[in-house]
Design a protein around this motif. Structure first.
Motif, PDB file in Angstrom:
ATOM      1  N   MET A   1      -6.097  67.325  40.314  1.00  0.00           N
ATOM      2  CA  MET A   1      -5.181  67.294  41.447  1.00  0.00           C
ATOM      3  C   MET A   1      -4.979  65.844  41.880  1.00  0.00           C
ATOM      4  O   MET A   1      -5.684  64.944  41.424  1.00  0.00           O
ATOM      5  CB  MET A   1      -5.730  68.146  42.582  1.00  0.00           C
ATOM      6  CG  MET A   1      -5.917  69.608  42.231  1.00  0.00           C
ATOM      7  SD  MET A   1      -6.532  70.578  43.619  1.00  0.00           S
ATOM      8  CE  MET A   1      -5.133  70.492  44.733  1.00  0.00           C
ATOM      9  N   SER A   2      -4.042  65.624  42.766  1.00  0.00           N
ATOM     10  CA  SER A   2      -3.734  64.264  43.207  1.00  0.00           C
ATOM     11  C   SER A   2      -4.920  63.575  43.872  1.00  0.00           C
ATOM     12  O   SER A   2      -5.001  62.343  43.888  1.00  0.00           O
ATOM     13  CB  SER A   2      -2.540  64.278  44.171  1.00  0.00           C
ATOM     14  OG  SER A   2      -2.812  65.100  45.291  1.00  0.00           O
ATOM     15  N   ASN A   3      -5.868  64.374  44.400  1.00  0.00           N
ATOM     16  CA  ASN A   3      -7.075  63.799  45.012  1.00  0.00           C
ATOM     17  C   ASN A   3      -8.222  63.648  44.017  1.00  0.00           C
ATOM     18  O   ASN A   3      -9.335  63.286  44.408  1.00  0.00           O
ATOM     19  CB  ASN A   3      -7.520  64.634  46.206  1.00  0.00           C
ATOM     20  CG  ASN A   3      -7.885  66.067  45.828  1.00  0.00           C
ATOM     21  OD1 ASN A   3      -7.804  66.448  44.657  1.00  0.00           O
ATOM     22  ND2 ASN A   3      -8.272  66.864  46.812  1.00  0.00           N
ATOM     23  N   GLY A   4      -7.961  63.939  42.744  1.00  0.00           N
ATOM     24  CA  GLY A   4      -8.970  63.748  41.712  1.00  0.00           C
ATOM     25  C   GLY A   4      -9.840  64.951  41.432  1.00  0.00           C
ATOM     26  O   GLY A   4     -10.709  64.899  40.554  1.00  0.00           O
ATOM     27  N   VAL A   5      -9.629  66.051  42.134  1.00  0.00           N
ATOM     28  CA  VAL A   5     -10.443  67.254  41.941  1.00  0.00           C
ATOM     29  C   VAL A   5      -9.920  68.029  40.732  1.00  0.00           C
ATOM     30  O   VAL A   5      -8.714  68.219  40.563  1.00  0.00           O
ATOM     31  CB  VAL A   5     -10.417  68.149  43.198  1.00  0.00           C
ATOM     32  CG1 VAL A   5     -11.175  69.448  42.955  1.00  0.00           C
ATOM     33  CG2 VAL A   5     -11.011  67.405  44.385  1.00  0.00           C
ATOM     34  N   TRP A   6     -10.844  68.495  39.884  1.00  0.00           N
ATOM     35  CA  TRP A   6     -10.471  69.248  38.684  1.00  0.00           C
ATOM     36  C   TRP A   6      -9.811  70.581  39.048  1.00  0.00           C
ATOM     37  O   TRP A   6     -10.216  71.248  40.007  1.00  0.00           O
ATOM     38  CB  TRP A   6     -11.713  69.556  37.843  1.00  0.00           C
ATOM     39  CG  TRP A   6     -12.559  68.389  37.497  1.00  0.00           C
ATOM     40  CD1 TRP A   6     -13.702  67.989  38.129  1.00  0.00           C
ATOM     41  CD2 TRP A   6     -12.358  67.463  36.419  1.00  0.00           C
ATOM     42  NE1 TRP A   6     -14.218  66.874  37.521  1.00  0.00           N
ATOM     43  CE2 TRP A   6     -13.417  66.525  36.467  1.00  0.00           C
ATOM     44  CE3 TRP A   6     -11.382  67.337  35.418  1.00  0.00           C
ATOM     45  CZ2 TRP A   6     -13.538  65.478  35.549  1.00  0.00           C
ATOM     46  CZ3 TRP A   6     -11.493  66.307  34.510  1.00  0.00           C
ATOM     47  CH2 TRP A   6     -12.554  65.389  34.578  1.00  0.00           C
ATOM     48  N   HIS A   7      -8.844  70.989  38.256  1.00  0.00           N
ATOM     49  CA  HIS A   7      -8.251  72.312  38.443  1.00  0.00           C
ATOM     50  C   HIS A   7      -9.280  73.416  38.217  1.00  0.00           C
ATOM     51  O   HIS A   7      -9.198  74.476  38.840  1.00  0.00           O
ATOM     52  CB  HIS A   7      -7.061  72.510  37.499  1.00  0.00           C
ATOM     53  CG  HIS A   7      -5.853  71.719  37.896  1.00  0.00           C
ATOM     54  ND1 HIS A   7      -4.649  71.786  37.207  1.00  0.00           N
ATOM     55  CD2 HIS A   7      -5.642  70.826  38.900  1.00  0.00           C
ATOM     56  CE1 HIS A   7      -3.767  70.978  37.773  1.00  0.00           C
ATOM     57  NE2 HIS A   7      -4.347  70.385  38.796  1.00  0.00           N
ATOM     58  N   THR A   8     -10.241  73.168  37.331  1.00  0.00           N
ATOM     59  CA  THR A   8     -11.302  74.169  37.107  1.00  0.00           C
ATOM     60  C   THR A   8     -12.042  74.455  38.404  1.00  0.00           C
ATOM     61  O   THR A   8     -12.369  75.606  38.709  1.00  0.00           O
ATOM     62  CB  THR A   8     -12.304  73.671  36.049  1.00  0.00           C
ATOM     63  OG1 THR A   8     -12.587  72.293  36.274  1.00  0.00           O
ATOM     64  CG2 THR A   8     -11.780  73.857  34.659  1.00  0.00           C
TER      65      THR A   8
END
Length: 322
Positions: free
Chosen positions: A168-175
């Motif tokens: 995501m744009s904040n660096g969090v994985w979609h998983t």
């Protein structure tokens, strides 16, 4: 269908009928031409597994047949996604992955994004030993929002996990946002046959992406043969992604974006001027996957999700002409 001509006793009856028949034929041809839809890629397999993403999810059947399966993946979300098929050692479930794999990746990526790369990569050393035994059995390449891609792979019976780890744009994985689901591949065979490709791609760590770049517009089925497979500098193997390039596409930006281990790598939004159309995700050496696409005239790219794909001959551009 050709019919036998009838014999009429009078010419004044035959002539009007011929005129009516000729007029009807012309009208029929005109109507057919007007209503004919653009030709789509042909899927030989009768059974198709549908996957839908509307947000951070995979909506699909939890049990599918073994053998050759075509996955039709519709990305109805506003972000770029893919799906990757993972197989862990016996006994490892999605709950195991959530408890033992996601935390090190989440913390590691957070530290990398904050500029603490060394400390971040150290977190990956906390991954369980069985994580290194996980194997990938294909899936789709990257697919842009609002599009549909079709990928065909062969699966043996067993327990699999399907995931997307774009960030995501904040660096969090979609998983970590929910894009991981379990699926059982049953003993029942799909009965589908291996597709026939008209464009062959070979990918390897030594030669990169190799294919004949004389590609016409229209529907095509690509085969992707994995001549070998290795873990690259970002710990993952190579894959093949197809994309259409706009006039404002920056190849250097795209080249850098394909490396998830960089703070700005594999993160939303995708680089400007690139429309991902699918492909075949990571597979083990010796395996072959297929994907279908209807190509319009324009400039395209085949690229792998590895660090600096251009240096590995894994960034290849080609033109589809009128």
């Amino acid at each position: 269908m050709k019919t036998q001509p009838h014999l009429f006793p009078f010419k004044n009856i035959l002539l009007p009928l011929l005129i009516i028949s000729f007029t009807a034929t012309l009208y029929s041809c005109k109507f057919d031409k007007k209503e004919r839809k653009p030709e789509e890629p042909k899927i030989e397999n009768e059974q198709v597994i549908n996957i839908l993403t509307e947000n951070m999810d995979f909506q699909m059947a939890d049990t599918i047949p073994s053998g050759w399966n075509t996955f039709r993946y519709k990305n109805a979300s506003t972000q770029t996604h893919f799906f990757l098929i993972d197989k862990y050692p016996e006994g490892i479930t999605l709950d195991s992955v959530k408890a033992r794999v996601l935390p090190p990746f989440d913390k590691g990526m957070k530290l990398i994004n904050e500029g603490n790369a060394e400390e971040g990569f150290a977190q990956f050393g906390k991954l369980p030993a069985w994580f290194m035994e996980m194997k990938n059995y294909g899936g789709s390449g990257l697919i842009s929002p609002g599009l549909v891609t079709e990928t065909t792979v062969k699966l043996n019976p067993g327990y699999y996990i399907i995931e997307c780890y774009v960030k995501m744009s904040n660096g969090v994985w979609h998983t970590s946002m929910g894009m991981a689901t379990e699926v059982i591949v049953s003993e029942t065979n799909s009965g589908n046959i291996e597709p026939k490709a008209d464009i062959a791609i070979t990918i390897s760590s030594t030669e990169g992406i190799v294919f004949n770049d004389s590609i016409s517009k229209g529907p095509h089925t690509f085969s992707v043969f994995y001549k070998d497979q290795i873990a690259h500098e970002n710990f993952i193997g190579h894959d093949v992604n197809l994309a259409k390039l706009g006039d404002n596409a920056d190849l250097d930006e795209i080249n850098n974006w394909m490396d998830w281990s960089k703070p700005k790598g594999l993160i939303e939004p995708a680089p400007k001027g690139i429309t991902f159309l699918g492909g075949v995700n990571n597979m083990i050496a010796g395996d072959t996957g297929y994907f279908t696409v209807n190509l319009e005239p324009g400039r395209y790219i085949l690229i792998s999700e590895v660090p600096n794909p251009a240096s590995k001959n894994m960034l290849k551009t080609f033109i589809v002409s009128e």
